[in-house]
Design an enzyme around this catalytic site. Sequence first.
Site, PDB file in Angstrom:
ATOM      1  CG  MET A  46      -1.863  -1.054   1.526  1.00 39.25           C
ATOM      2  SD  MET A  46      -2.824  -1.524  -0.145  1.00 39.25           S
ATOM      3  CE  MET A  46      -3.906   0.243  -0.318  1.00 39.25           C
ATOM      4  N   GLY A 110       6.778  -2.327   6.934  1.00 44.31           N
ATOM      5  CA  GLY A 110       6.303  -1.111   7.082  1.00 44.31           C
ATOM      6  C   GLY A 110       5.000  -0.685   6.349  1.00 44.31           C
ATOM      7  CB  CYS A 111       3.768   0.710   3.596  1.00 41.21           C
ATOM      8  SG  CYS A 111       4.110   2.052   4.540  1.00 41.21           S
ATOM      9  N   GLY A 112       3.809  -2.805   3.829  1.00 38.52           N
ATOM     10  CA  GLY A 112       3.283  -3.918   2.856  1.00 38.52           C
ATOM     11  C   GLY A 112       2.347  -4.516   3.445  1.00 38.52           C
ATOM     12  NE  ARG A 207       1.469   5.762   7.220  1.00 37.42           N
ATOM     13  CZ  ARG A 207       0.997   5.063   6.352  1.00 37.42           C
ATOM     14  NH1 ARG A 207      -0.314   5.003   6.104  1.00 37.42           N
ATOM     15  NH2 ARG A 207       1.821   4.069   5.885  1.00 37.42           N
TER      16      ARG A 207
END
Length: 266
Positions: A46, A110-112, A207
């Site tokens: 993402m 992280g953002c995976g 977040r």
Amino acid sequence: METAFPVLHDVRPLRVREQAELHQRAVPEEQPVAIVCNGTTLAVMMATPADLEDFGVGYLISEAIVDSSADVERSEVVAHQQGIEIRHWISPAKAQRMLARRRQMVGPTGCGLCGIESLEQAMRDLPPVRSSLRVQAAALRQAVADLRALQVLNASTRGVHAAALWHPEQGHRLVREDVGRHNALDKLIGAMATTGTPPGVLLLTSRVSIDLIQKAALAAFPIIAAISVPTNRAIEAAESAGITLVGVARDDGFEIFSHPGRIAGC
């Protein structure tokens, strides 16, 4: 020239301070982005849909699949209904390294989306969250403020996230911390499962992206309150799943991005 995608969305959350009022806010866009090399999907992340070719090349270098951008023979960015593909082509010699490296790669933290290998999987349907839970606005603000004192690891390091379970009648039930915001939530959900603790209000010090909404929906949290701004995809997912999503939660107030009916006194 790289295709331009929107990176910001304008939304109108209900801002709760001394009184409640609608206001305009820009929230970041996120899209499922598949990194594909020689026809093989390496990861779906993402990500903010900007500088995507740089993102793809950087991923190949940081994962030791190639040594430099010169090893990438060709690249293209392809938009799909479900998301975006960054397609790279590398030499047969580098492709052999890629296949060997892929067997050893750990899930991104992280953002995976760990274990996800297609755009369709990244945007999966969520079960509806149904709950009669309601909380007072003032109590929610206080719960967010009180969480800081319960972050033992963060007090020593100033470098970890927290995910906490709070209930208006029982207070803070469980708090878990981790350097990864996804990990902190997974720890909390695991603690709830092993102790038989039912869901209530999920408090997050990070977040909120769509993957956290997905995890929260599967754990049946009806309300999420986070100190930061959610992404546009997170707002859409929360709305669809029936989750009350509160962001920018601070001592002096917060903003409600979906299903405001569960927040009273505002």
